[in-house]
Design an enzyme around this catalytic site. Structure first.
Site, mmCIF file in Angstrom:
data_model
loop_
_atom_site.group_PDB
_atom_site.id
_atom_site.type_symbol
_atom_site.label_atom_id
_atom_site.label_comp_id
_atom_site.label_asym_id
_atom_site.label_seq_id
_atom_site.Cartn_x
_atom_site.Cartn_y
_atom_site.Cartn_z
ATOM 1 N N GLY A 184 0.828 -1.193 0.000
ATOM 2 C CA GLY A 184 0.000 0.000 0.000
ATOM 3 C C GLY A 184 0.863 1.244 0.000
ATOM 4 N N GLU A 224 -0.786 2.870 6.612
ATOM 5 C CA GLU A 224 -0.880 3.891 5.561
ATOM 6 C C GLU A 224 -1.738 5.074 5.988
ATOM 7 O OE1 GLU A 224 1.157 3.761 3.286
ATOM 8 O OE2 GLU A 224 1.730 1.650 3.250
ATOM 9 N N HIS A 233 7.934 6.583 8.966
ATOM 10 C CA HIS A 233 8.455 5.287 9.408
ATOM 11 C C HIS A 233 9.373 5.488 10.611
ATOM 12 C CE1 HIS A 233 7.800 3.889 5.033
ATOM 13 N NE2 HIS A 233 6.820 3.415 5.791
ATOM 14 N N TRP A 235 12.099 4.283 11.613
ATOM 15 C CA TRP A 235 13.562 4.298 11.483
ATOM 16 C C TRP A 235 14.053 5.529 10.705
ATOM 17 C CZ3 TRP A 235 10.223 1.335 8.723
ATOM 18 C CH2 TRP A 235 10.276 1.417 7.333
#
Length: 315
Positions: A184, A224, A233, A235
């Site tokens: 996605g 999403e 995200h 990281w």
């Protein structure tokens, strides 16, 4: 059975949000300028310099555009409803598996006070069940052209993005620059209205019907929609280095995405003893290993709902 009806899911999660973001940053000066303003407000909220103006719950109307090539991909209302239910559990910290969050992070678990419901009226004010259905000759949709978001390229046009969260569910999604399957992708706030929303492959949507393990608990859409509300995200998208950041203080710095179902603790970037927060919805683990948003992440969502997506406040 065609490849488009295959029930085999990829071994690892793949998200197309960042490639779309980088493309917009390079090609759309208005988007780049909007992102600066949005991030400035997000920083102020996450740092506690500014506080949210929201009162009570924010209820977001959702339209699900089912774009299908085969009959099996024309997912049923029960599959759509199962995904809305997962969003409401995950964003309110009411998911039944939340007790699996490691003890050290339980104090960070946060309720975003966001709820989702299928739209009851279409843009013309006519009654709707919140689902559109479009048969297409297209078997795979390119994230870089956003073809699923336009009727002219085999998809469905977006409903007004200031009134609806547009969710497109389609046969398959691909990035021509990435050999891995894309589950996605989302458009961060601040982008063009006609492409605003979230796209999910039908095999990774909801908890029933065509949803396929290990991505059959609705967490791809949770991930999403997190991006749609301006979450990054965990990281920081710097490859596998330790210099990236999701701009949230209470998510530990990690060296890269975690896949499948790690055991706690999973260490990287000298972040012991607790390691990576791989149970966070904004990592890349399997659905069964994602359980939480943090307070800092909720602050970023608050900033978004008080700025770029303020049209949903009081909805």
């Amino acid at each position: 059975m065609s490849e488009n009806d295959a029930t085999t899911a990829p071994a690892r999660r793949g998200c197309g949000t960042m490639p779309v973001h980088h493309l917009l940053m390079a090609e759309d000066p208005a988007y780049a300028a909007n992102r600066v303003q949005i991030e400035n407000q997000a920083f102020a909220y996450e740092a506690g310099i500014e506080a949210t103006e929201r009162v009570g719950l924010t209820r977001i109307p959702v339209v699900v555009h089912v774009v299908f090539n085969t009959a099996a991909q024309n997912i049923g209302e029960d599959q759509v409803t199962s995904q809305i239910n997962v969003l409401n559990q995950d964003f309110r910290a009411l998911n039944p598996d939340i007790d699996k969050v490691p003890e050290v992070w339980k104090p960070l678990v946060a309720d975003s006070r966001i709820e989702f419901h299928l739209a009851t009226h279409d843009p013309q004010g006519q009654p709707t069940d919140g689902i559109t259905r479009t048969q297409t000759q297209t078997t795979k949709f390119n994230i870089r052209t956003n073809s699923v978001k336009h009727a002219s390229s085999g998809g469905h046009d977006a409903w007004p993005d200031d009134r609806y969260l547009n969710l497109w569910v389609c046969p398959r999604i691909f990035d021509p620059k990435d050999p891995n399957e894309i589950l996605g992708y989302a458009q961060f706030p601040g982008g063009p209205a006609d492409t605003d929303g979230v796209v999910i492959g039908h095999q990774f949507f909801g908890t029933t019907g065509t949803a396929s393990a290990p991505f059959n608990r609705g967490r791809t859409t949770t991930h999403e929609v997190g991006h749609w509300l301006n979450l990054l995200h965990i990281w920081g998208d710097d490859g596998n280095g330790c210099n990236g950041s999701d701009l949230v203080a209470d998510t530990p710095n990690s060296g890269g995405p975690n896949f499948q179902a790690p055991a706690f603790p999973r260490l990287s970037c000298s972040n012991g003893p607790d390691g990576d927060m791989f149970v966070n919805y904004m990592d890349y683990t399997d659905d069964k290993s994602m359980f939480m948003f943090t307070r800092g992440q909720v602050a970023r969502m608050e900033a978004t709902l008080d700025s770029a997506r303020s049209s949903f406040n009081g909805g």
